[in-house]
Scaffold this motif. Structure first.
Motif, PDB file in Angstrom:
ATOM      1  N   PHE A  89      23.620 -13.232  -1.422  1.00  0.00           N
ATOM      2  CA  PHE A  89      24.590 -12.860  -1.024  1.00  0.00           C
ATOM      3  C   PHE A  89      25.704 -12.147  -2.118  1.00  0.00           C
ATOM      4  O   PHE A  89      24.997 -11.468  -3.137  1.00  0.00           O
ATOM      5  N   THR A  90      26.098 -10.860  -1.845  1.00  0.00           N
ATOM      6  CA  THR A  90      27.877  -9.626  -2.108  1.00  0.00           C
ATOM      7  C   THR A  90      29.214 -10.425  -2.769  1.00  0.00           C
ATOM      8  O   THR A  90      29.573 -12.027  -2.539  1.00  0.00           O
ATOM      9  N   TRP A  91      28.945  -9.708  -3.817  1.00  0.00           N
ATOM     10  CA  TRP A  91      30.296  -9.810  -3.746  1.00  0.00           C
ATOM     11  C   TRP A  91      31.348  -9.853  -2.734  1.00  0.00           C
ATOM     12  O   TRP A  91      32.105 -11.197  -2.689  1.00  0.00           O
ATOM     13  N   PRO A  92      31.201  -8.656  -1.800  1.00  0.00           N
ATOM     14  CA  PRO A  92      32.654  -8.836  -0.722  1.00  0.00           C
ATOM     15  C   PRO A  92      32.286  -9.949   0.350  1.00  0.00           C
ATOM     16  O   PRO A  92      33.196 -10.791   0.697  1.00  0.00           O
ATOM     17  N   GLU A  93      30.723 -10.720  -0.083  1.00  0.00           N
ATOM     18  CA  GLU A  93      30.719 -11.794   1.101  1.00  0.00           C
ATOM     19  C   GLU A  93      31.190 -13.126  -0.080  1.00  0.00           C
ATOM     20  O   GLU A  93      32.202 -13.948   0.971  1.00  0.00           O
ATOM     21  N   PHE A  94      31.401 -13.460  -0.686  1.00  0.00           N
ATOM     22  CA  PHE A  94      31.954 -14.411  -1.680  1.00  0.00           C
ATOM     23  C   PHE A  94      33.239 -14.284  -1.363  1.00  0.00           C
ATOM     24  O   PHE A  94      33.985 -15.506  -1.577  1.00  0.00           O
ATOM     25  N   VAL A  95      33.617 -12.966  -1.981  1.00  0.00           N
ATOM     26  CA  VAL A  95      34.875 -13.005  -1.457  1.00  0.00           C
ATOM     27  C   VAL A  95      35.889 -13.154  -0.095  1.00  0.00           C
ATOM     28  O   VAL A  95      37.187 -14.158  -0.272  1.00  0.00           O
ATOM     29  N   SER A  96      35.216 -13.195   1.363  1.00  0.00           N
ATOM     30  CA  SER A  96      35.640 -13.519   2.067  1.00  0.00           C
ATOM     31  C   SER A  96      35.642 -15.126   2.613  1.00  0.00           C
ATOM     32  O   SER A  96      35.805 -15.416   3.176  1.00  0.00           O
ATOM     33  N   VAL A  97      34.495 -15.504   1.750  1.00  0.00           N
ATOM     34  CA  VAL A  97      34.875 -17.267   1.889  1.00  0.00           C
ATOM     35  C   VAL A  97      35.845 -17.601   1.086  1.00  0.00           C
ATOM     36  O   VAL A  97      36.755 -18.702   0.791  1.00  0.00           O
ATOM     37  N   TRP A  98      35.926 -17.308  -0.266  1.00  0.00           N
ATOM     38  CA  TRP A  98      36.376 -18.192  -1.198  1.00  0.00           C
ATOM     39  C   TRP A  98      37.395 -17.449  -1.420  1.00  0.00           C
ATOM     40  O   TRP A  98      39.016 -18.778  -2.409  1.00  0.00           O
ATOM     41  N   ALA A  99      38.152 -16.661  -1.053  1.00  0.00           N
ATOM     42  CA  ALA A  99      39.508 -15.792  -1.742  1.00  0.00           C
ATOM     43  C   ALA A  99      41.135 -16.949  -0.843  1.00  0.00           C
ATOM     44  O   ALA A  99      41.167 -16.962  -1.551  1.00  0.00           O
ATOM     45  N   ASP A 100      40.384 -17.230   0.127  1.00  0.00           N
ATOM     46  CA  ASP A 100      41.871 -17.562   0.772  1.00  0.00           C
ATOM     47  C   ASP A 100      41.402 -19.441   1.016  1.00  0.00           C
ATOM     48  O   ASP A 100      42.157 -19.943   1.728  1.00  0.00           O
ATOM     49  N   LYS A 101      40.145 -20.102   0.398  1.00  0.00           N
ATOM     50  CA  LYS A 101      40.017 -20.757   0.816  1.00  0.00           C
ATOM     51  C   LYS A 101      41.086 -22.317   0.246  1.00  0.00           C
ATOM     52  O   LYS A 101      41.653 -22.091  -0.899  1.00  0.00           O
ATOM     53  N   SER A 102      41.585 -22.932   1.163  1.00  0.00           N
ATOM     54  CA  SER A 102      42.146 -24.136   0.517  1.00  0.00           C
ATOM     55  C   SER A 102      41.598 -25.275  -0.172  1.00  0.00           C
ATOM     56  O   SER A 102      40.643 -25.141  -0.462  1.00  0.00           O
ATOM     57  N   GLU A 103      42.228 -25.721  -0.749  1.00  0.00           N
ATOM     58  CA  GLU A 103      42.278 -27.067  -1.289  1.00  0.00           C
ATOM     59  C   GLU A 103      41.258 -26.458  -2.806  1.00  0.00           C
ATOM     60  O   GLU A 103      40.248 -27.609  -3.087  1.00  0.00           O
ATOM     61  N   THR A 104      41.554 -25.286  -3.419  1.00  0.00           N
ATOM     62  CA  THR A 104      40.630 -24.807  -4.134  1.00  0.00           C
ATOM     63  C   THR A 104      41.629 -24.682  -5.852  1.00  0.00           C
ATOM     64  O   THR A 104      42.780 -24.305  -4.783  1.00  0.00           O
ATOM     65  N   ILE A 105      40.630 -24.869  -6.435  1.00  0.00           N
ATOM     66  CA  ILE A 105      41.734 -24.256  -7.690  1.00  0.00           C
ATOM     67  C   ILE A 105      41.454 -22.453  -8.442  1.00  0.00           C
ATOM     68  O   ILE A 105      40.644 -22.716  -7.944  1.00  0.00           O
ATOM     69  N   GLN A 106      42.223 -21.561  -7.760  1.00  0.00           N
ATOM     70  CA  GLN A 106      41.957 -20.901  -8.480  1.00  0.00           C
ATOM     71  C   GLN A 106      42.583 -19.748  -9.279  1.00  0.00           C
ATOM     72  O   GLN A 106      43.825 -19.762  -9.665  1.00  0.00           O
ATOM     73  N   THR A 107      41.659 -19.148  -9.978  1.00  0.00           N
ATOM     74  CA  THR A 107      41.664 -18.489 -11.563  1.00  0.00           C
ATOM     75  C   THR A 107      40.953 -17.146 -11.730  1.00  0.00           C
ATOM     76  O   THR A 107      39.851 -16.554 -10.997  1.00  0.00           O
ATOM     77  N   ARG A 108      41.942 -16.162 -12.955  1.00  0.00           N
ATOM     78  CA  ARG A 108      40.694 -14.882 -12.779  1.00  0.00           C
ATOM     79  C   ARG A 108      40.619 -14.961 -14.371  1.00  0.00           C
ATOM     80  O   ARG A 108      41.217 -15.664 -15.477  1.00  0.00           O
ATOM     81  N   TYR A 109      39.385 -13.973 -14.972  1.00  0.00           N
ATOM     82  CA  TYR A 109      38.755 -14.482 -15.964  1.00  0.00           C
ATOM     83  C   TYR A 109      39.698 -13.028 -16.789  1.00  0.00           C
ATOM     84  O   TYR A 109      40.094 -13.855 -17.943  1.00  0.00           O
ATOM     85  N   GLU A 110      40.532 -12.422 -16.555  1.00  0.00           N
ATOM     86  CA  GLU A 110      41.259 -11.276 -16.905  1.00  0.00           C
ATOM     87  C   GLU A 110      42.723 -12.752 -17.491  1.00  0.00           C
ATOM     88  O   GLU A 110      42.863 -12.500 -18.769  1.00  0.00           O
ATOM     89  N   ASP A 111      42.953 -13.562 -16.702  1.00  0.00           N
ATOM     90  CA  ASP A 111      43.824 -14.563 -16.910  1.00  0.00           C
ATOM     91  C   ASP A 111      43.706 -15.694 -18.140  1.00  0.00           C
ATOM     92  O   ASP A 111      44.564 -15.894 -19.022  1.00  0.00           O
ATOM     93  N   LEU A 112      42.785 -16.147 -18.264  1.00  0.00           N
ATOM     94  CA  LEU A 112      42.124 -17.007 -18.804  1.00  0.00           C
ATOM     95  C   LEU A 112      41.868 -16.182 -20.284  1.00  0.00           C
ATOM     96  O   LEU A 112      41.911 -16.560 -21.662  1.00  0.00           O
ATOM     97  N   ARG A 113      41.336 -14.551 -20.631  1.00  0.00           N
ATOM     98  CA  ARG A 113      41.294 -14.002 -21.522  1.00  0.00           C
ATOM     99  C   ARG A 113      42.714 -13.126 -22.457  1.00  0.00           C
ATOM    100  O   ARG A 113      42.514 -13.767 -23.437  1.00  0.00           O
TER     101      ARG A 113
END
Length: 264
Positions: free
Chosen positions: A151-175
């Protein structure tokens, strides 16, 4: 960050192991429970998984068979059915693409040879050192006929970017603020608090600098699995043609949705 190489397996063994892993995680993540670090490849999921395992004093089932137990696990899941306790990890897709390019075309200590062989056979170029020149065609390859994952990165975004009941974080914030971001994730994931000294100790023990040195020491003549891990390193390789490919294959909406700088 551990750089333990994957055990040698046949293609059939690798496929069966991957199917078993996915079945266990989809079926039992809410029961065992499994805490699932979900990412598009090359976002830093191994690093985050190891930090969570240390913070929660749990095994990290990545390079060994998963079993029915309370554990941290990691994967690249597009479908969300059955998944619980999910941490979604993002990274600027331009850094992802550059990192994935090296992982796709140069062998490393994690036995990525089958992927490298498959990608080199499919590539419409043979000068693999020419990263900047090849990126537009590479983006097309991943968009038109993705191999691993399928699958592609845009497809992954379409499923998971607005997914409720998940914890979202970014690599940049972790670094940028590793200990505070790790503390937040642990609290939201498991309802636990870890002290600042504990968080700092974990960050120091699993620092990117140490992992990079270990990876370089065991990679031999290949490109280390832990290569740069930089934030914004993509700018050294991206050309106007690569930006045009991002636009053509649907990356812009996800880039803006996740708060990354616009294309161009």
């Amino acid at each position: 960050m551990s750089t333990k190489p994957l055990p040698q397996q046949s293609a059939v063994q690798r496929r069966l192991s991957a199917l078993r892993h996915k079945a266990f995680v989809h079926g039992f993540s809410g029961i065992a429970p499994f805490y699932v670090v979900n990412e598009f490849p090359k976002c830093g999921g191994t690093w985050l998984g190891q930090m969570l395992a240390m913070a929660l004093d749990l095994p990290f089932r990545r390079n060994e068979p998963i079993r029915f137990e309370k554990a941290i696990t990691h994967g690249h899941f597009l479908r969300s059915f059955g998944l619980r306790n999910v941490i979604v990890l993002w990274r600027d897709p331009r850094d992802v693409l550059v990192s994935f390019y090296f992982h796709s075309f140069f062998k490393n200590e994690f036995r990525n040879g089958p992927l490298v062989d498959a990608m080199r056979q499919r590539a419409p170029f043979d000068d693999f050192e020419n990263v900047s020149g090849n990126l537009p065609a590479f983006i097309k390859m991943l968009s038109v006929n993705p191999v691993s994952p399928r699958f592609t990165w845009p497809e992954f975004v379409s499923v998971w970017a607005d997914k409720s009941e998940t914890i979202q974080t970014r690599y940049e914030d972790l670094r940028e603020d590793t200990a505070p971001e790790l503390t937040r994730i642990v609290r939201e994931l498991a309802g636990m608090s870890i002290s600042t000294p504990t968080a700092n100790r974990i960050v120091e023990e699993l620092s990117f600098e140490k992992a990079k040195a270990k990876s370089a020491a065991v990679s031999g003549d290949g490109v280390p699995f832990v290569r740069e891990g930089s934030v914004g390193g993509w700018s050294k390789h991206f050309t106007p043609q690569a930006n045009e490919a991002l636009e053509r294959y649907g990356y812009r909406d996800g880039i803006l949705k996740l708060g990354y700088p616009d294309i161009g």
